[in-house]
Design a protein around this motif. Structure first.
Motif, PDB file in Angstrom:
ATOM      1  N   GLU A 278       1.063  -0.973   0.029  1.00 46.05           N
ATOM      2  CA  GLU A 278       0.050   0.192  -0.169  1.00 46.05           C
ATOM      3  C   GLU A 278       0.955   1.278   0.086  1.00 46.05           C
ATOM      4  O   GLU A 278       1.747   1.208   0.584  1.00 46.05           O
ATOM      5  CB  GLU A 278      -0.971  -0.047   1.264  1.00 46.05           C
ATOM      6  CG  GLU A 278      -1.789  -1.096   1.070  1.00 46.05           C
ATOM      7  CD  GLU A 278      -2.859  -1.137   2.400  1.00 46.05           C
ATOM      8  OE1 GLU A 278      -2.587  -0.209   3.179  1.00 46.05           O
ATOM      9  OE2 GLU A 278      -3.906  -1.836   2.582  1.00 46.05           O
ATOM     10  N   ARG A 280       0.623   4.976   1.104  1.00 44.18           N
ATOM     11  CA  ARG A 280      -0.039   5.865   1.704  1.00 44.18           C
ATOM     12  C   ARG A 280      -0.281   7.424   0.990  1.00 44.18           C
ATOM     13  O   ARG A 280       0.620   8.094   0.374  1.00 44.18           O
ATOM     14  CB  ARG A 280       0.786   6.475   3.070  1.00 44.18           C
ATOM     15  CG  ARG A 280       0.914   5.529   4.010  1.00 44.18           C
ATOM     16  CD  ARG A 280       1.685   5.975   5.336  1.00 44.18           C
ATOM     17  NE  ARG A 280       2.887   6.366   5.304  1.00 44.18           N
ATOM     18  CZ  ARG A 280       3.972   5.434   5.399  1.00 44.18           C
ATOM     19  NH1 ARG A 280       3.997   4.222   5.630  1.00 44.18           N
ATOM     20  NH2 ARG A 280       5.284   5.934   5.294  1.00 44.18           N
ATOM     21  N   THR A 282      -3.430  10.470   0.314  1.00 39.01           N
ATOM     22  CA  THR A 282      -4.400  11.849   1.094  1.00 39.01           C
ATOM     23  C   THR A 282      -5.504  11.574   1.437  1.00 39.01           C
ATOM     24  O   THR A 282      -6.155  10.707   0.561  1.00 39.01           O
ATOM     25  CB  THR A 282      -3.792  13.076   0.281  1.00 39.01           C
ATOM     26  OG1 THR A 282      -4.223  14.336   0.883  1.00 39.01           O
ATOM     27  CG2 THR A 282      -4.516  12.955  -1.222  1.00 39.01           C
ATOM     28  N   ASN A 283      -6.198  12.492   2.016  1.00 44.05           N
ATOM     29  CA  ASN A 283      -7.547  12.320   2.386  1.00 44.05           C
ATOM     30  C   ASN A 283      -8.259  13.181   1.075  1.00 44.05           C
ATOM     31  O   ASN A 283      -8.116  14.398   0.834  1.00 44.05           O
ATOM     32  CB  ASN A 283      -7.769  13.225   3.594  1.00 44.05           C
ATOM     33  CG  ASN A 283      -7.234  12.307   4.714  1.00 44.05           C
ATOM     34  OD1 ASN A 283      -7.119  11.204   4.689  1.00 44.05           O
ATOM     35  ND2 ASN A 283      -6.839  12.951   5.881  1.00 44.05           N
ATOM     36  N   THR A 301       1.440  11.727   0.254  1.00 38.98           N
ATOM     37  CA  THR A 301       1.919  12.213   1.408  1.00 38.98           C
ATOM     38  C   THR A 301       3.162  11.710   1.909  1.00 38.98           C
ATOM     39  O   THR A 301       3.971  11.767   2.732  1.00 38.98           O
ATOM     40  CB  THR A 301       1.051  11.717   3.001  1.00 38.98           C
ATOM     41  OG1 THR A 301       0.836  10.351   3.058  1.00 38.98           O
ATOM     42  CG2 THR A 301      -0.164  12.524   2.507  1.00 38.98           C
ATOM     43  N   GLN A 302       4.191  10.674   0.827  1.00 36.65           N
ATOM     44  CA  GLN A 302       5.124  10.220   1.228  1.00 36.65           C
ATOM     45  C   GLN A 302       6.090  10.441  -0.219  1.00 36.65           C
ATOM     46  O   GLN A 302       5.403  10.590  -1.249  1.00 36.65           O
ATOM     47  CB  GLN A 302       5.276   8.673   1.428  1.00 36.65           C
ATOM     48  CG  GLN A 302       4.441   7.837   0.419  1.00 36.65           C
ATOM     49  CD  GLN A 302       4.442   6.245   1.028  1.00 36.65           C
ATOM     50  OE1 GLN A 302       3.471   5.940   1.419  1.00 36.65           O
ATOM     51  NE2 GLN A 302       5.414   5.856   1.040  1.00 36.65           N
ATOM     52  N   ASP A 309       4.314  -0.134   2.922  1.00 35.65           N
ATOM     53  CA  ASP A 309       3.851  -0.895   3.796  1.00 35.65           C
ATOM     54  C   ASP A 309       3.394  -2.400   3.020  1.00 35.65           C
ATOM     55  O   ASP A 309       2.465  -2.231   2.349  1.00 35.65           O
ATOM     56  CB  ASP A 309       2.792  -0.352   4.786  1.00 35.65           C
ATOM     57  CG  ASP A 309       3.397   0.639   5.882  1.00 35.65           C
ATOM     58  OD1 ASP A 309       4.774   0.567   5.879  1.00 35.65           O
ATOM     59  OD2 ASP A 309       2.598   1.648   5.909  1.00 35.65           O
ATOM     60  N   THR A 311       0.605  -5.195   3.872  1.00 38.68           N
ATOM     61  CA  THR A 311      -0.114  -5.574   4.656  1.00 38.68           C
ATOM     62  C   THR A 311      -0.731  -6.995   4.679  1.00 38.68           C
ATOM     63  O   THR A 311      -0.539  -7.474   3.571  1.00 38.68           O
ATOM     64  CB  THR A 311      -1.531  -4.460   4.625  1.00 38.68           C
ATOM     65  OG1 THR A 311      -1.932  -4.709   3.352  1.00 38.68           O
ATOM     66  CG2 THR A 311      -0.926  -3.031   4.854  1.00 38.68           C
ATOM     67  N   HIS A 319       8.026  -3.395   5.819  1.00 34.28           N
ATOM     68  CA  HIS A 319       8.347  -2.377   5.127  1.00 34.28           C
ATOM     69  C   HIS A 319       9.136  -3.019   3.790  1.00 34.28           C
ATOM     70  O   HIS A 319       9.974  -4.052   4.076  1.00 34.28           O
ATOM     71  CB  HIS A 319       9.270  -1.550   5.867  1.00 34.28           C
ATOM     72  CG  HIS A 319       8.442  -0.818   6.854  1.00 34.28           C
ATOM     73  ND1 HIS A 319       7.328   0.030   6.780  1.00 34.28           N
ATOM     74  CD2 HIS A 319       8.783  -0.880   8.219  1.00 34.28           C
ATOM     75  CE1 HIS A 319       6.776   0.378   7.871  1.00 34.28           C
ATOM     76  NE2 HIS A 319       7.808  -0.308   8.960  1.00 34.28           N
TER      77      HIS A 319
END
Length: 341
Positions: A278, A280, A282-283, A301-302, A309, A311, A319
């Motif tokens: 995944e 990361r 944004t909203n 955001t990265q 990540d 999962t 990682h």
């Protein structure tokens, strides 16, 4: 030619015998003879102490240690089959081990009802077969439950039809799978239905006077109670008798918690899990998501070179980075494990 005594001679012999009986007590034996007689009587008493009763019609072919191991194995099978059958029928069922005993195969056949669900089970790679009997008081309620009914028993017992046998084969397969798992600690056997009949007398897995180990289970499904009988010929256990002793000294020393944890871990290892890498982001509001079109850019955001990540079923565990292998297929290279919170 033997001489025939006259009546006078017979009477004379009887009178002489009567006179000898009325005579005084016999003289005391010599010390040497008395001591020899006492030693002989002591030796005879010692021999008699070693004598034990033995029934040649029902000989004990299996030792107590092997009986304890069999009891432990099939008690574990009863717990596993209880869970499997409950999930298969989607109703609460309880399977309990009642007894493990030795008797002749003929006595076993006389103890089961007729008609019933009687199966000969092959046990590759060993030679021979087990006998598995499921009482009709249990078979028909299970079939009724599998067909969507309440699982009520029949008012009058009858033989199973071919369609009912095919439906019940699913339960038998489930039973044999759990039985194989219980026997795996001794020997890995492949259980398969070799023959099936409604009359027990039509299947002879061993001679009528041969000793078998009868393992009896009680199955409860609501108000229905039925029995499942497993007959194991004792002659089949002779090639693996040493493994039974090994299971006795190793398996019993392990706690039940350890054994249950091992079985739970083996079951978990066969579970399927969804693995995702995944990024990361944004909203976004729902209106923004509905307005997305081809070519739109979504800020993240990265950094692009930051680790991702990995999962397991939605839980971050590792990682790493997405890369290409020699076949130009995307792979995920794990660089570190996620620290537990």
């Amino acid at each position: 030619m033997a001489k025939i005594l006259s009546q006078e001679e017979v009477d004379a012999l009887l009178r002489s015998h009567a006179k000898g009986a009325k005579a005084g007590p016999a003289a005391a034996p010599a010390p040497e003879r008395a001591s020899a007689g006492a030693a002989q009587r002591a030796k005879k008493a010692q021999i008699q102490k070693k004598v034990s009763l033995y029934n040649f019609r029902r000989p004990d072919r299996v030792s107590r240690e092997q009986m304890r191991t069999l009891h432990f194995m099939h008690d574990r099978f009863a717990r596993n089959f209880s869970s499997s059958l409950s999930a298969y029928l989607r109703t609460i069922t309880e399977v309990n081990l009642v007894s493990v005993e030795q008797l002749s195969y003929q006595e076993f056949l006389l103890s089961v009802p007729d008609p019933t669900c009687f199966n000969a089970i092959s046990i590759r790679p060993l030679e021979g077969a087990f006998a598995l009997e499921v009482n009709p008081q249990l078979v028909f309620p299970i079939i009724d439950k599998m067909l969507g009914g309440p699982g009520e028993p029949l008012k009058q017992m009858r033989t199973m039809t071919d369609i009912e046998q095919s439906i019940f084969d699913g339960v038998l397969k489930l039973l044999l799978d759990d039985l194989r798992e219980a026997w795996r600690g001794i020997i890995d056997l492949e259980f398969r239905i070799q023959a099936r009949e409604t009359s027990p007398q039509l299947i002879q897995i061993v001679a009528p006077n041969e000793v078998v180990l009868l393992v009896v289970f009680e199955v409860k499904m609501g108000s229905v109670v039925g029995m499942v009988n497993l007959a194991i010929p004792s002659i089949i256990l002779e090639p693996v008798a040493g493994k039974f002793d090994q299971e006795m000294y190793t398996g019993y020393k392990k706690s039940s918690n350890y054994e249950e944890a091992r079985l739970l871990m083996e079951s978990i290892k066969r579970c399927d899990m969804r693995v995702c890498a995944e990024i990361r982001g944004t909203n976004l509001r729902l209106s923004d998501i509905l307005a997305l079109q081809v070519g739109d850019i979504i800020p993240l955001t990265q950094r692009f070179d930051a680790p991702l990540d990995l999962t397991l079923d939605g839980i971050p565990r590792f990682h790493g980075y997405v890369a290409l292998n020699a076949n130009q297929k995307r792979i995920f290279q794990i660089s570190s494990m996620k620290q537990e919170v």
